[in-house]
Design a protein around this motif. Structure first.
Motif, PDB file in Angstrom:
ATOM      1  N   LEU A 113       0.794  -1.230   0.000  1.00 26.12           N
ATOM      2  CA  LEU A 113       0.000   0.000   0.000  1.00 26.12           C
ATOM      3  C   LEU A 113       0.827   1.281   0.000  1.00 26.12           C
ATOM      4  N   PRO A 114       1.864   1.429   0.835  1.00 23.68           N
ATOM      5  CA  PRO A 114       2.562   2.721   0.883  1.00 23.68           C
ATOM      6  C   PRO A 114       3.113   3.184  -0.464  1.00 23.68           C
ATOM      7  N   ALA A 115       3.769   2.284  -1.191  1.00 28.77           N
ATOM      8  CA  ALA A 115       4.341   2.675  -2.482  1.00 28.77           C
ATOM      9  C   ALA A 115       3.244   3.040  -3.478  1.00 28.77           C
ATOM     10  N   ALA A 116       2.178   2.239  -3.520  1.00 36.21           N
ATOM     11  CA  ALA A 116       1.083   2.519  -4.452  1.00 36.21           C
ATOM     12  C   ALA A 116       0.408   3.842  -4.121  1.00 36.21           C
ATOM     13  N   ALA A 117       0.200   4.111  -2.831  1.00 37.65           N
ATOM     14  CA  ALA A 117      -0.437   5.374  -2.420  1.00 37.65           C
ATOM     15  C   ALA A 117       0.451   6.562  -2.764  1.00 37.65           C
ATOM     16  N   ARG A 118       1.743   6.417  -2.530  1.00 38.80           N
ATOM     17  CA  ARG A 118       2.694   7.494  -2.834  1.00 38.80           C
ATOM     18  C   ARG A 118       2.726   7.764  -4.344  1.00 38.80           C
ATOM     19  N   GLN A 119       2.777   6.716  -5.141  1.00 40.39           N
ATOM     20  CA  GLN A 119       2.821   6.864  -6.598  1.00 40.39           C
ATOM     21  C   GLN A 119       1.531   7.484  -7.134  1.00 40.39           C
ATOM     22  N   ALA A 120       0.404   7.067  -6.572  1.00 42.62           N
ATOM     23  CA  ALA A 120      -0.878   7.615  -7.024  1.00 42.62           C
ATOM     24  C   ALA A 120      -0.985   9.103  -6.707  1.00 42.62           C
ATOM     25  N   ALA A 121      -0.597   9.479  -5.496  1.00 45.29           N
ATOM     26  CA  ALA A 121      -0.676  10.884  -5.099  1.00 45.29           C
ATOM     27  C   ALA A 121       0.200  11.761  -5.979  1.00 45.29           C
ATOM     28  N   ALA A 122       1.437  11.315  -6.210  1.00 47.62           N
ATOM     29  CA  ALA A 122       2.367  12.104  -7.029  1.00 47.62           C
ATOM     30  C   ALA A 122       1.906  12.179  -8.473  1.00 47.62           C
ATOM     31  N   ALA A 123       1.444  11.059  -9.011  1.00 44.27           N
ATOM     32  CA  ALA A 123       1.017  11.035 -10.413  1.00 44.27           C
ATOM     33  C   ALA A 123      -0.190  11.936 -10.643  1.00 44.27           C
ATOM     34  N   ARG A 124      -1.108  11.937  -9.681  1.00 44.46           N
ATOM     35  CA  ARG A 124      -2.297  12.780  -9.829  1.00 44.46           C
ATOM     36  C   ARG A 124      -1.911  14.255  -9.879  1.00 44.46           C
ATOM     37  N   VAL A 125      -1.003  14.678  -9.016  1.00 48.68           N
ATOM     38  CA  VAL A 125      -0.576  16.071  -8.990  1.00 48.68           C
ATOM     39  C   VAL A 125       0.230  16.413 -10.244  1.00 48.68           C
ATOM     40  N   ARG A 126       1.084  15.498 -10.684  1.00 47.53           N
ATOM     41  CA  ARG A 126       1.836  15.747 -11.924  1.00 47.53           C
ATOM     42  C   ARG A 126       0.877  15.961 -13.089  1.00 47.53           C
ATOM     43  N   HIS A 127      -0.150  15.134 -13.136  1.00 51.51           N
ATOM     44  CA  HIS A 127      -1.122  15.279 -14.222  1.00 51.51           C
ATOM     45  C   HIS A 127      -1.822  16.638 -14.168  1.00 51.51           C
ATOM     46  N   LEU A 128      -2.301  17.016 -12.991  1.00 46.30           N
ATOM     47  CA  LEU A 128      -3.030  18.275 -12.863  1.00 46.30           C
ATOM     48  C   LEU A 128      -2.142  19.475 -13.163  1.00 46.30           C
ATOM     49  N   THR A 129      -0.896  19.426 -12.678  1.00 47.85           N
ATOM     50  CA  THR A 129       0.024  20.543 -12.903  1.00 47.85           C
ATOM     51  C   THR A 129       0.372  20.664 -14.376  1.00 47.85           C
ATOM     52  N   ALA A 130       0.696  19.527 -15.001  1.00 44.32           N
ATOM     53  CA  ALA A 130       1.051  19.543 -16.424  1.00 44.32           C
ATOM     54  C   ALA A 130      -0.139  19.949 -17.280  1.00 44.32           C
ATOM     55  N   ALA A 131      -1.341  19.497 -16.899  1.00 41.92           N
ATOM     56  CA  ALA A 131      -2.533  19.839 -17.677  1.00 41.92           C
ATOM     57  C   ALA A 131      -2.806  21.340 -17.621  1.00 41.92           C
ATOM     58  N   THR A 132      -2.591  21.949 -16.473  1.00 42.52           N
ATOM     59  CA  THR A 132      -2.786  23.396 -16.346  1.00 42.52           C
ATOM     60  C   THR A 132      -1.814  24.154 -17.246  1.00 42.52           C
ATOM     61  N   ILE A 133      -0.557  23.758 -17.209  1.00 45.57           N
ATOM     62  CA  ILE A 133       0.455  24.415 -18.046  1.00 45.57           C
ATOM     63  C   ILE A 133       0.176  24.150 -19.520  1.00 45.57           C
ATOM     64  N   ARG A 134      -0.245  22.953 -19.853  1.00 44.98           N
ATOM     65  CA  ARG A 134      -0.620  22.616 -21.237  1.00 44.98           C
ATOM     66  C   ARG A 134      -1.720  23.536 -21.738  1.00 44.98           C
ATOM     67  N   ASN A 135      -2.755  23.730 -20.921  1.00 41.51           N
ATOM     68  CA  ASN A 135      -3.884  24.557 -21.337  1.00 41.51           C
ATOM     69  C   ASN A 135      -3.466  26.016 -21.521  1.00 41.51           C
ATOM     70  N   GLU A 136      -2.617  26.504 -20.628  1.00 46.41           N
ATOM     71  CA  GLU A 136      -2.140  27.878 -20.747  1.00 46.41           C
ATOM     72  C   GLU A 136      -1.268  28.062 -21.975  1.00 46.41           C
ATOM     73  N   ALA A 137      -0.431  27.072 -22.283  1.00 48.74           N
ATOM     74  CA  ALA A 137       0.401  27.144 -23.489  1.00 48.74           C
ATOM     75  C   ALA A 137      -0.475  27.115 -24.738  1.00 48.74           C
ATOM     76  N   ALA A 138      -1.533  26.315 -24.696  1.00 49.97           N
ATOM     77  CA  ALA A 138      -2.442  26.252 -25.839  1.00 49.97           C
ATOM     78  C   ALA A 138      -3.123  27.597 -26.063  1.00 49.97           C
TER      79      ALA A 138
END
Length: 343
Positions: free
Chosen positions: A280-305
């Protein structure tokens, strides 16, 4: 589940599943109790556990196939009782066979046959005769599995690892932000942000599935406490996850008590993961980080567009192709950013 019975519905044999389970469990418990040392007992239990999983992988789909055929095409009363499962389990299996989402209303029973044919569901002519024997075999396996689980995973209270999810998320956001803002060319930044958003979303899907699988196993089969905190989600989200896994209403379904948990989980076919506390710890850590990476990158992607839209060589069709999003989706995001910036 609609209770309408077809005129030609067969009578179903309803075995005494309680007695069948009790006998199967007692026989295996006697075998394991005769093993002199705890180490040898656990080794034998682990061996039996794997055998049971292999057999269940064959028997359970056959039970479900017969049950679905009966419910869809012949509609006798209380098929779940002949199958040895809860009515909620029957409903979940039938909904899945018909391709219905959790939010879709259940169609009337008179339409089952037509819907089943359209979904390619097999009609098993002798399902009523076959189901009791298959169900008995299934319930014996489930009862034996419960015995070996108690040996492999005794009822001690588990202490789960707590992680600093706030820091995990902040670090992931900062790293992604720095990586993308360092790219000065907006076209290159759009391309890279789109790639990171896609990759992170895929990574989140995989990690979150593993996280949820381990968390549900810990919640229902062990005495672990504060599983929601160990997986890094809000209590409401965890309650919704549990209700969905049990086939209950996502918002109002009554969750089982501590004493009811194992029985409810087994009825809903929730998977037991022997090493869930370690995974559980590794999966929870990976999920939390991946979700934030996605949201952060998506915001920057939209602004660049939005920055590129209207510049030479950058029409909305090209932007959609680079981002990998549907035209209407990225257009709506760009429009919203431009509207916000114009204020």
């Amino acid at each position: 589940m609609p209770r309408t019975v077809a005129p030609d519905a067969p009578e179903l044999n309803r075995p005494d599943f309680a007695s069948i389970r009790q006998t199967a469990a007692a026989e295996l418990k006697t075998e394991l109790d005769a093993i002199p040392t705890q180490r040898e007992r656990r080794a034998r239990a682990a061996e039996i556990h794997q055998q049971l999983l292999n057999e269940l992988a064959v028997v359970r789909p056959e039970r479900d196939r017969l049950m679905v055929s009966l419910v869809i095409y012949q509609r006798p009363r209380a098929v779940h009782e002949a199958a040895g499962c809860a009515s909620e389990t029957q409903l979940r299996i039938v909904r899945k066979a018909l391709g219905l989402d959790a939010a879709d209303p259940m169609p009337p029973a008179r339409d089952f046959a037509a819907l089943g044919k359209n979904a390619g569901i097999e009609y098993v002519k002798d399902a009523a005769a076959k189901l009791p024997d298959v169900a008995i075999q299934h319930e014996k396996l489930v009862a034996r599995r419960r015995v070996v689980r108690d040996v492999l995973f005794p009822g001690d209270t588990l202490k789960l690892e707590r992680q600093d999810f706030k820091k995990i998320k902040t670090d992931a956001a900062d790293e992604t932000q720095a990586q993308l803002t360092a790219i000065k060319d907006p076209g290159a930044r759009l391309t890279e942000a789109s790639r990171i958003a896609r990759d992170a979303d895929a990574a989140y899907t995989i990690a979150a599935a593993q996280r949820d699988r381990c968390a549900l196993s810990l919640e229902f089969y062990t005495r672990a406490r504060a599983v929601d905190k160990a997986m890094g989600v809000a209590r409401n989200a965890f309650n919704e996850l549990r209700r969905t896994a049990l086939g209950l209403d996502r918002k109002t379904g009554h969750l089982p008590t501590e004493d009811e948990k194992k029985t409810a989980a087994e009825a809903a076919d929730i998977e037991f993961v022997e090493d869930a506390a370690e995974r559980l710890p590794a999966a929870a850590r990976q999920a939390a980080a991946a979700r934030v990476r996605h949201l952060t990158a998506a915001t920057i992607r939209n602004e660049a567009a939005a920055e590129l839209h209207g510049q030479p060589g950058w029409d909305m069709r090209k932007i959609a192709d680079v981002t990998g999003l549907e035209y209407d989706t990225i257009y709506a995001k760009v429009w919203a950013i431009n509207k916000r910036n114009s204020k």
